[in-house]
Write a protein that holds these residues in place. Structure first.
Motif, PDB file in Angstrom:
ATOM      1  N   PHE A  86       8.894  25.502 -18.706  1.00 43.20           N
ATOM      2  CA  PHE A  86       9.478  24.468 -17.845  1.00 43.20           C
ATOM      3  C   PHE A  86       9.909  23.269 -18.683  1.00 43.20           C
ATOM      4  O   PHE A  86      11.030  22.786 -18.586  1.00 43.20           O
ATOM      5  CB  PHE A  86       8.461  24.064 -16.773  1.00 43.20           C
ATOM      6  CG  PHE A  86       8.872  22.899 -15.930  1.00 43.20           C
ATOM      7  CD1 PHE A  86       9.799  23.042 -14.914  1.00 43.20           C
ATOM      8  CD2 PHE A  86       8.307  21.646 -16.139  1.00 43.20           C
ATOM      9  CE1 PHE A  86      10.174  21.958 -14.125  1.00 43.20           C
ATOM     10  CE2 PHE A  86       8.673  20.558 -15.364  1.00 43.20           C
ATOM     11  CZ  PHE A  86       9.606  20.724 -14.347  1.00 43.20           C
ATOM     12  N   TYR A  87       9.007  22.797 -19.566  1.00 41.34           N
ATOM     13  CA  TYR A  87       9.323  21.637 -20.415  1.00 41.34           C
ATOM     14  C   TYR A  87      10.534  21.894 -21.307  1.00 41.34           C
ATOM     15  O   TYR A  87      11.380  21.025 -21.486  1.00 41.34           O
ATOM     16  CB  TYR A  87       8.129  21.264 -21.294  1.00 41.34           C
ATOM     17  CG  TYR A  87       6.958  20.692 -20.552  1.00 41.34           C
ATOM     18  CD1 TYR A  87       7.127  19.982 -19.369  1.00 41.34           C
ATOM     19  CD2 TYR A  87       5.673  20.847 -21.038  1.00 41.34           C
ATOM     20  CE1 TYR A  87       6.049  19.455 -18.697  1.00 41.34           C
ATOM     21  CE2 TYR A  87       4.582  20.327 -20.357  1.00 41.34           C
ATOM     22  CZ  TYR A  87       4.781  19.633 -19.192  1.00 41.34           C
ATOM     23  OH  TYR A  87       3.704  19.105 -18.524  1.00 41.34           O
ATOM     24  N   PHE A 123      24.360  19.209  -9.320  1.00 49.21           N
ATOM     25  CA  PHE A 123      23.311  19.206 -10.340  1.00 49.21           C
ATOM     26  C   PHE A 123      22.104  20.013  -9.863  1.00 49.21           C
ATOM     27  O   PHE A 123      21.555  20.826 -10.605  1.00 49.21           O
ATOM     28  CB  PHE A 123      22.917  17.760 -10.648  1.00 49.21           C
ATOM     29  CG  PHE A 123      21.649  17.612 -11.429  1.00 49.21           C
ATOM     30  CD1 PHE A 123      21.622  17.828 -12.796  1.00 49.21           C
ATOM     31  CD2 PHE A 123      20.469  17.254 -10.795  1.00 49.21           C
ATOM     32  CE1 PHE A 123      20.451  17.686 -13.524  1.00 49.21           C
ATOM     33  CE2 PHE A 123      19.292  17.111 -11.511  1.00 49.21           C
ATOM     34  CZ  PHE A 123      19.291  17.337 -12.877  1.00 49.21           C
ATOM     35  N   TYR A 124      21.696  19.791  -8.637  1.00 48.57           N
ATOM     36  CA  TYR A 124      20.542  20.496  -8.080  1.00 48.57           C
ATOM     37  C   TYR A 124      20.796  22.006  -8.054  1.00 48.57           C
ATOM     38  O   TYR A 124      19.957  22.794  -8.498  1.00 48.57           O
ATOM     39  CB  TYR A 124      20.218  19.989  -6.675  1.00 48.57           C
ATOM     40  CG  TYR A 124      18.906  20.509  -6.151  1.00 48.57           C
ATOM     41  CD1 TYR A 124      17.731  19.805  -6.349  1.00 48.57           C
ATOM     42  CD2 TYR A 124      18.822  21.732  -5.485  1.00 48.57           C
ATOM     43  CE1 TYR A 124      16.512  20.288  -5.894  1.00 48.57           C
ATOM     44  CE2 TYR A 124      17.613  22.221  -5.027  1.00 48.57           C
ATOM     45  CZ  TYR A 124      16.463  21.502  -5.235  1.00 48.57           C
ATOM     46  OH  TYR A 124      15.259  21.982  -4.798  1.00 48.57           O
ATOM     47  N   THR A 130      17.545  26.370 -11.044  1.00 49.33           N
ATOM     48  CA  THR A 130      17.382  27.438 -12.038  1.00 49.33           C
ATOM     49  C   THR A 130      16.234  27.176 -13.017  1.00 49.33           C
ATOM     50  O   THR A 130      16.006  27.982 -13.911  1.00 49.33           O
ATOM     51  CB  THR A 130      18.693  27.628 -12.843  1.00 49.33           C
ATOM     52  OG1 THR A 130      18.961  26.428 -13.564  1.00 49.33           O
ATOM     53  CG2 THR A 130      19.859  27.953 -11.926  1.00 49.33           C
ATOM     54  N   LEU A 131      15.519  26.067 -12.855  1.00 46.31           N
ATOM     55  CA  LEU A 131      14.398  25.782 -13.745  1.00 46.31           C
ATOM     56  C   LEU A 131      13.312  26.852 -13.617  1.00 46.31           C
ATOM     57  O   LEU A 131      12.972  27.267 -12.504  1.00 46.31           O
ATOM     58  CB  LEU A 131      13.788  24.408 -13.439  1.00 46.31           C
ATOM     59  CG  LEU A 131      14.570  23.193 -13.902  1.00 46.31           C
ATOM     60  CD1 LEU A 131      13.937  21.908 -13.370  1.00 46.31           C
ATOM     61  CD2 LEU A 131      14.647  23.140 -15.420  1.00 46.31           C
ATOM     62  N   PRO A 132      12.749  27.290 -14.744  1.00 48.62           N
ATOM     63  CA  PRO A 132      11.708  28.323 -14.672  1.00 48.62           C
ATOM     64  C   PRO A 132      10.381  27.784 -14.161  1.00 48.62           C
ATOM     65  O   PRO A 132      10.061  26.620 -14.345  1.00 48.62           O
ATOM     66  CB  PRO A 132      11.566  28.763 -16.138  1.00 48.62           C
ATOM     67  CG  PRO A 132      12.010  27.586 -16.943  1.00 48.62           C
ATOM     68  CD  PRO A 132      13.058  26.887 -16.112  1.00 48.62           C
ATOM     69  N   TYR A 136       8.090  24.558  -5.857  1.00 51.26           N
ATOM     70  CA  TYR A 136       8.860  23.762  -4.900  1.00 51.26           C
ATOM     71  C   TYR A 136       9.222  22.430  -5.531  1.00 51.26           C
ATOM     72  O   TYR A 136       8.604  21.991  -6.484  1.00 51.26           O
ATOM     73  CB  TYR A 136       8.100  23.543  -3.585  1.00 51.26           C
ATOM     74  CG  TYR A 136       6.944  22.575  -3.691  1.00 51.26           C
ATOM     75  CD1 TYR A 136       7.146  21.194  -3.588  1.00 51.26           C
ATOM     76  CD2 TYR A 136       5.644  23.029  -3.884  1.00 51.26           C
ATOM     77  CE1 TYR A 136       6.084  20.310  -3.694  1.00 51.26           C
ATOM     78  CE2 TYR A 136       4.581  22.144  -3.987  1.00 51.26           C
ATOM     79  CZ  TYR A 136       4.813  20.788  -3.896  1.00 51.26           C
ATOM     80  OH  TYR A 136       3.769  19.910  -4.002  1.00 51.26           O
ATOM     81  N   ILE A 137      10.243  21.807  -4.954  1.00 52.97           N
ATOM     82  CA  ILE A 137      10.695  20.494  -5.429  1.00 52.97           C
ATOM     83  C   ILE A 137      11.027  19.627  -4.229  1.00 52.97           C
ATOM     84  O   ILE A 137      11.633  20.084  -3.263  1.00 52.97           O
ATOM     85  CB  ILE A 137      11.944  20.608  -6.327  1.00 52.97           C
ATOM     86  CG1 ILE A 137      11.612  21.347  -7.613  1.00 52.97           C
ATOM     87  CG2 ILE A 137      12.520  19.236  -6.647  1.00 52.97           C
ATOM     88  CD1 ILE A 137      12.781  21.545  -8.537  1.00 52.97           C
ATOM     89  N   ARG A 138      10.630  18.361  -4.308  1.00 51.35           N
ATOM     90  CA  ARG A 138      10.998  17.354  -3.306  1.00 51.35           C
ATOM     91  C   ARG A 138      11.803  16.263  -4.005  1.00 51.35           C
ATOM     92  O   ARG A 138      11.447  15.841  -5.115  1.00 51.35           O
ATOM     93  CB  ARG A 138       9.760  16.741  -2.675  1.00 51.35           C
ATOM     94  CG  ARG A 138       8.985  17.692  -1.811  1.00 51.35           C
ATOM     95  CD  ARG A 138       7.887  16.951  -1.045  1.00 51.35           C
ATOM     96  NE  ARG A 138       7.184  17.864  -0.184  1.00 51.35           N
ATOM     97  CZ  ARG A 138       5.990  18.367  -0.418  1.00 51.35           C
ATOM     98  NH1 ARG A 138       5.342  18.021  -1.506  1.00 51.35           N
ATOM     99  NH2 ARG A 138       5.426  19.199   0.416  1.00 51.35           N
TER     100      ARG A 138
END
Length: 157
Positions: A86-87, A123-124, A130-132, A136-138
């Protein structure tokens, strides 16, 4: 690893945080010192990695219209090493200006700067989705930036 910082070092660092272009002569005068020990202290702080670089702070509003979005979320990982995936992906995305590993409800917090809502939507879809390892994301949109400082506070030891 912590580096010993005395009161004179703290004063030098505070002055450099206010204006990194401040000359040694000016710093020495403000601290009532000569130039040589101030120069040596700054070089020591650079060598120790306390001062990592000198940068220009840019007022983003004067460059072009933009908005700040904070993204928080959870990662799907079964081993701590998987977080590096992820980083590594986050590091490659210039719109992400800060990334923090969090404790508590969310695993990460990202600071994102984009041109506008349409740009954020694109962008989203193209980069964030597509981030590994993301569970979930808020998204939280900044309405008004009341303080934005790069200066670190110093705590008494």
């Amino acid at each position: 690893m912590s580096v010993h910082i005395d009161q004179v070092d703290r004063k030098i660092l505070k002055l450099l945080q206010e204006d990194a272009r401040m000359g040694i002569k000016t710093i020495a005068a403000q601290l009532n010192m000569t130039k040589t020990p101030v120069y040596e202290r700054i070089k020591r702080l650079e060598k120790a990695g306390v001062i990592t670089k000198y940068v220009a702070l840019i007022d983003r509003k004067k460059i072009s219209p933009s908005m700040i979005v904070f993204l928080s979320g959870a990662l799907k990982v079964s081993a701590f090493e998987q977080i590096q995936e992820f980083y590594d992906a986050v590091e490659k995305i210039p719109e992400i200006t800060a990334c923090y590993l969090m404790g508590g409800e969310n695993d990460f917090l990202l600071k994102v700067i984009v041109k506008d809502l349409d740009a954020y939507n694109l962008f989203y879809a193209q980069k964030i989705a597509t981030l590994p390892r993301v569970g979930y994301i808020r998204s939280s949109f900044v309405l008004n930036e009341t303080k934005n400082s790069t200066a670190l506070p110093f705590f008494d030891e």
